[in-house]
Design a protein around this motif. Structure first.
Motif, PDB file in Angstrom:
ATOM      1  N   GLN A   1       0.884  -1.606  -0.226  1.00  0.00           N
ATOM      2  CA  GLN A   1      -0.269   0.386   0.148  1.00  0.00           C
ATOM      3  C   GLN A   1       0.753   0.743  -0.008  1.00  0.00           C
ATOM      4  O   GLN A   1       1.832   1.218   0.809  1.00  0.00           O
ATOM      5  CB  GLN A   1      -0.922   0.235   1.356  1.00  0.00           C
TER       6      GLN A   1
ATOM      7  N   ARG B   1      -3.599  14.602  -4.813  1.00  0.00           N
ATOM      8  CA  ARG B   1      -2.728  13.970  -4.226  1.00  0.00           C
ATOM      9  C   ARG B   1      -2.141  13.153  -5.394  1.00  0.00           C
ATOM     10  O   ARG B   1      -1.511  12.241  -5.008  1.00  0.00           O
ATOM     11  CB  ARG B   1      -2.514  13.177  -3.132  1.00  0.00           C
TER      12      ARG B   1
ATOM     13  N   ASN C   1      -3.263   7.534  -3.324  1.00  0.00           N
ATOM     14  CA  ASN C   1      -3.415   5.867  -2.409  1.00  0.00           C
ATOM     15  C   ASN C   1      -3.618   4.822  -3.935  1.00  0.00           C
ATOM     16  O   ASN C   1      -3.962   5.236  -4.719  1.00  0.00           O
ATOM     17  CB  ASN C   1      -4.484   5.341  -1.899  1.00  0.00           C
TER      18      ASN C   1
ATOM     19  N   THR D   1      -1.180   7.159  -7.928  1.00  0.00           N
ATOM     20  CA  THR D   1      -2.004   7.343  -6.972  1.00  0.00           C
ATOM     21  C   THR D   1      -3.479   7.784  -7.035  1.00  0.00           C
ATOM     22  O   THR D   1      -3.398   9.170  -8.743  1.00  0.00           O
ATOM     23  CB  THR D   1      -1.756   8.348  -5.833  1.00  0.00           C
TER      24      THR D   1
ATOM     25  N   GLU E   1      -6.833  10.894  -4.006  1.00  0.00           N
ATOM     26  CA  GLU E   1      -6.469  10.832  -1.596  1.00  0.00           C
ATOM     27  C   GLU E   1      -5.116  10.499  -1.827  1.00  0.00           C
ATOM     28  O   GLU E   1      -4.716   9.817  -0.921  1.00  0.00           O
ATOM     29  CB  GLU E   1      -7.736   9.771  -1.798  1.00  0.00           C
TER      30      GLU E   1
ATOM     31  N   SER F   1      -1.887   0.522  -4.938  1.00  0.00           N
ATOM     32  CA  SER F   1      -1.347  -0.599  -4.581  1.00  0.00           C
ATOM     33  C   SER F   1      -0.906  -1.275  -5.811  1.00  0.00           C
ATOM     34  O   SER F   1      -0.683  -1.595  -6.699  1.00  0.00           O
ATOM     35  CB  SER F   1      -2.232  -1.187  -3.638  1.00  0.00           C
TER      36      SER F   1
ATOM     37  N   ALA G   1       0.652   5.795   0.180  1.00  0.00           N
ATOM     38  CA  ALA G   1       0.169   6.825   0.549  1.00  0.00           C
ATOM     39  C   ALA G   1       0.992   7.839   0.033  1.00  0.00           C
ATOM     40  O   ALA G   1       2.137   8.195   0.619  1.00  0.00           O
ATOM     41  CB  ALA G   1      -0.656   6.714   1.572  1.00  0.00           C
TER      42      ALA G   1
END
Length: 902
Positions: free
Chosen positions: A456, A467, A865, A860, A863, A867, A458
């Protein structure tokens, strides 16, 4: 409104309030700087590699980031990136051209088994960057070992005697990959320095696998670096060539002193940076003290990292200063400091506080006239601070808010009232708000063999409006790929430091790991002792602008000019046609302008694509010349990173070599890998056939055909050429006078007479007595260059003419040229095993990956994020997950995470 625009508005307002109507020179400087920043933005390149070193047969995977301007925003200026693999002889082994989408791309190099062990370079740049100093190119040294065709490991050592010539005592031990000595081998050696052969000889290894020899460098001031070339005859009669870098023949350390802002000005407390180097160019620790000409000790010093440090003292008029030195290897010396100047200006900087940078401007007493000076802080011609003040006494202190200054190298310049530069200084501004927060985590800390791991990612702060970031990730098994993290490079060191200063920087990534006050001071030592890409103020004020030869590339294109046969007079309204040899439908045309120029843009083609470009004038006549625009290949410049060269590569990466060799053997056993050999270009010619052919328009070259018929072989007495050729051409049949190849009986052969494309039935209109040669092209190797037009085969007819005494292709193929431009490289896909599905025949294959995973295209969401997943391999060890990249605002990011596999 952008932050830069706000800063500029404030600066101009301030300067107009203080000097408008009195002195316009400051405004003029700002205008010229703004023009320079707008017209000559600086692009930079960073490549994230999956590993720091490789072996032949391996794959180099990389993600490319191209940024522009002060804030490292992803570049939209250039749409093409060039990446070169350069061998230890400074020759380009592979060169690829990659499309840039929003400033990012990805690519790979497949390392052929025929490559030799050595220190290779990976260089990356855009066409626009070629206009400026090559120091801004991405240029990184990458050791490449060889255990495929070279299982010999060298252990070399050199000792030096310097009086006055340089005598070098050389010892080299040869072992196999397991460390066993290789005895009774014949070894020929040759010492080459700066392309000059200075010694050669032959030795035989003793029972310990060792040879030794001496050589002399009689010109140590001219011949500083070189190599020892070895030719080894193994006991099983194989010949292996190896090269050992020779970084120096000297045993003398050196040191340089750099007064802050350039000079030792009398009566001013001056910081002096120093840099101590070993002969091969790496830093060496040093300590010592400074004495004046009376023998009085006035300062002590000691290096802190990579041979660099600083000390302060007040120089005096009439004094000279000497440093007494002791190096880490025990040697001693003394060196003179620069001469003291009695009068001048100087800058002193305190860059250690969080919110402000304090700059002290000094003027010697004889210069004090209440004069006005200006302090500018800029980066790449973008100004972030400007302030005026008057010398009421010999010191002025400026307080510069750090908030709006970008992260990285910035330049301070003190100007006179006439805007003449008086003193300069570079500093590194550490603005942590300009860094992108990045966290990497996994669903577990410990994994089993061949188990799925989920990573993950971030990025960003909670207050960020967006972001979105583009990232890349590599996962390495550290038990198979041991790392020195101070030598593998990273995105901070490349884009913020190495690309903004000149020359070699030792382990630049060191300064960005766990930065504290000590690291800040050490980084300031780099700023004191290193050259930088500075503005040339006299040229700027004189309006001397850089010559722009290479323009930003937006797409692949074919362009040029059509002229008359004199090569000078343009031909307007000429029809230009381009056809591709690999794409049947790729036939496009255009018309030249009044200047005879034509342009085919927004093309998409890959490497090994050939084109035929044909032009005819407004009346359809072929008597024209086509001149294509072609940029020369970027030359290979001297390697500035030679101090990083690994002397014994197979020895230094022996753990990796053993693992990769075992991995390759396993993959070959299951048919998943073949040996790849790079062969030099071999041209097969039919000399007997070529001797028969002159003046041919054959695009493959005269005589390069499946069959050649000459005038002497034609059956005379027939009324037309098609009748003469009946039964004379191998694999060719005629239907109603039209030729067909037996390989493609539904498509007639293309007839080309003296470069002119004609229909197949034109043979009936050609007088056989006018024909000199006929070339038959049937095989794909000969017809491919004609693309779709050669699908049914080609007949090349050359008519008789007076002999001009030599072959001139342009003279006899007017209006036609072949073109093989460099197309895009077709990127391969990184292999990712999936153990959730049956593997059938591969079930028994051991998983010995070294790069466990390579993910170059991570983006990303809003937000912040993202993975990705991968499966662990066999064998226990520690995996390192490294993620790098940047967001839409140019904030750089890098993070490491570790997991354990048991």
């Amino acid at each position: 409104m952008k932050p830069t625009a706000i800063i500029w508005a404030c600066l101009l307002c301030l300067l107009q309030q203080t000097v408008y109507g009195q002195n316009f020179t400051t405004d003029k400087v700002l205008e010229k700087l703004q023009h320079y920043a707008d017209e000559y933005p600086q692009e930079k390149v960073y490549l994230h590699l999956d590993k720091p070193y490789y072996t032949v047969g391996d794959d180099i995977w990389f993600k490319g980031y191209v940024t522009i301007g002060t804030y490292n925003n992803l570049s939209g200026l250039s749409k093409i990136l060039y990446v070169d693999l350069i061998d230890p002889e400074d020759k380009i082994v592979q060169s690829i051209r990659l499309p840039l989408i929003a400033g990012v791309t990805m690519g790979d190099f497949q390392l052929a088994d025929s490559l030799r062990e050595g220190n290779y370079r990976i260089r990356a740049y855009t066409n626009w960057m070629r206009n400026f100093d090559n120091d801004i190119f991405y240029d990184r040294m990458v050791p490449i070992g060889n255990a495929r065709s070279d299982n010999i490991v060298t252990h070399s050592s050199f000792s030096y005697e310097n009086s006055p010539v340089h005598t070098v005592n050389t010892e080299i031990t040869f072992t196999d990959l397991k460390g066993g000595p290789l005895a009774d081998m014949d070894v020929n050696y040759q010492v080459v320095m700066e392309s000059r052969n200075i010694s050669r000889g032959k030795e035989k290894t003793d029972e310990n696998g060792q040879i030794s020899f001496d050589f002399v460098n009689k010109q140590p001031f001219n011949l500083k670096k070189g190599k020892v070339a070895l030719t080894i005859l193994t006991p099983d009669k194989h010949t292996i060539n190896k090269t050992i870098p020779l970084k120096t023949t000297s045993n003398t350390n050196s040191i340089q002193f750099f007064p802050e802002s350039g000079h030792l000005v009398a009566n001013n407390l001056t910081k002096v940076g120093f840099k101590a180097l070993q002969p091969e160019g790496l830093g060496i620790d040093v300590s010592g003290h400074v004495e004046d000409s009376d023998g009085t000790q006035i300062a002590e010093f000691e290096s802190t990292y990579a041979g660099m440090g600083s000390f302060s003292f007040i120089p005096q008029v009439g004094q000279s200063y000497t440093a007494k030195l002791t190096y880490a290897d025990g040697s001693e010396s003394q060196e003179n400091l620069p001469k003291v100047i009695p009068s001048g200006y100087a800058l002193a900087v305190n860059n250690e506080l969080d919110k402000n940078i304090y700059v002290q401007a000094f003027a010697s007493h004889d210069l004090l006239q209440g004069q006005e000076v200006t302090l500018l802080l800029q980066r790449n011609a973008n100004v972030f601070y400007a302030s005026k003040s008057k010398f009421a006494k010999n010191e002025i202190v400026f307080s510069i808010p750090r908030e709006n200054i970008p992260l990285g190298v910035v330049q301070l310049t003190l100007f006179s009232s006439a805007m003449q530069p008086l003193a300069e200084r570079t500093i590194f501004n550490l603005n942590e708000s300009a860094m992108l927060p990045l966290s990497v985590s996994t669903d577990k800390e410990n994994y089993r063999h061949k188990e799925k791991a989920t990573v993950q990612i971030a990025v960003g702060h909670d207050a960020d409006t967006s972001r979105v970031a583009t990232l890349s990730a590599s996962v390495l098994d550290l038990s198979k790929v041991p790392l020195d993290e101070h030598g593998e490079g990273n995105i901070y060191a490349s884009l913020l430091l190495s690309s903004d200063i000149k020359g070699y920087v030792e382990t630049p990534e060191y300064y960005f790991e766990d930065m504290d006050i000590a690291k800040k001071r050490q980084l300031d030592h780099v700023m004191l002792t290193q050259g930088w890409s500075r503005i040339n103020w006299p040229d700027l004020m004189a309006g001397k602008i850089p010559a722009i030869t290479y323009h930003p590339e937006q797409d692949l294109r074919i362009s040029g000019v059509v002229t008359k046969r004199d090569g000078k007079t343009p031909v307007p309204n000429a029809t230009v046609t381009v056809l591709s040899t690999t794409n049947v439908g790729a036939i496009i045309d255009t018309v030249t302008g009044d200047d005879g120029r034509f342009n085919f843009d927004r093309l998409l083609f890959y490497d090994n694509t050939k084109f035929v470009v044909q032009a005819r004038d407004e009346r359809g006549r072929k008597n024209v010349e086509v001149q294509l625009d072609e940029s020369p290949q970027q030359q290979v410049t001297r390697n500035k990173n030679t101090p990083d060269a690994t002397v014994n590569i197979n020895q230094s990466i022996s753990t990796y070599l053993k693992n990769t060799q075992e991995q390759f053997n396993e993959m070959e056993r299951y048919g998943l890998k073949q040996r790849t050999i790079l062969l030099e270009e071999v041209k097969v010619t039919r000399e007997a056939e070529k001797s028969k052919v002159r003046h041919s328009s054959n695009l493959n070259g005269p005589g390069n055909a499946d069959q050649v018929i000459t005038a002497d072989e034609l059956m005379m007495g027939c009324a037309s050429l098609d009748m003469c050729l009946q039964g004379r051409l191998l694999g060719v049949v005629f239907r109603n006078g039209v030729p067909y190849s037996t390989r493609s009986q539904n498509t007639p052969m293309q007839v080309v007479m003296d470069g002119m494309f004609m229909e197949g039935d034109a043979l009936s209109m050609i007088n056989p007595f006018d024909v000199e040669t006929i070339e038959v092209l049937r095989g794909v190797g000969n017809t491919a260059i004609y693309g779709s037009r050669g699908g049914g085969g080609v007949l090349i007819i050359t008519t008789k003419r007076g002999d001009s005494g030599g072959y001139n292709r342009d003279l006899y193929t007017p209006g036609i040229v072949t073109h093989s431009p460099q197309g895009y490289y077709e990127v391969r896909e990184f292999y990712v095993p999936d153990y959730s599905v049956p593997t059938d025949s591969l079930a028994g294959m051991r998983d010995l990956r070294t790069t466990i995973h390579w993910a170059p295209n991570i983006v990303t969401d809003q937000e912040g994020n993202a993975s990705f997943e991968f499966y662990t391999a066999e064998g226990s060890g520690t995996y390192r997950i490294m993620v790098e990249g940047l967001d839409v605002n140019g904030r750089l990011a890098r993070a490491l995470h570790y997991i354990t596999v048991k």
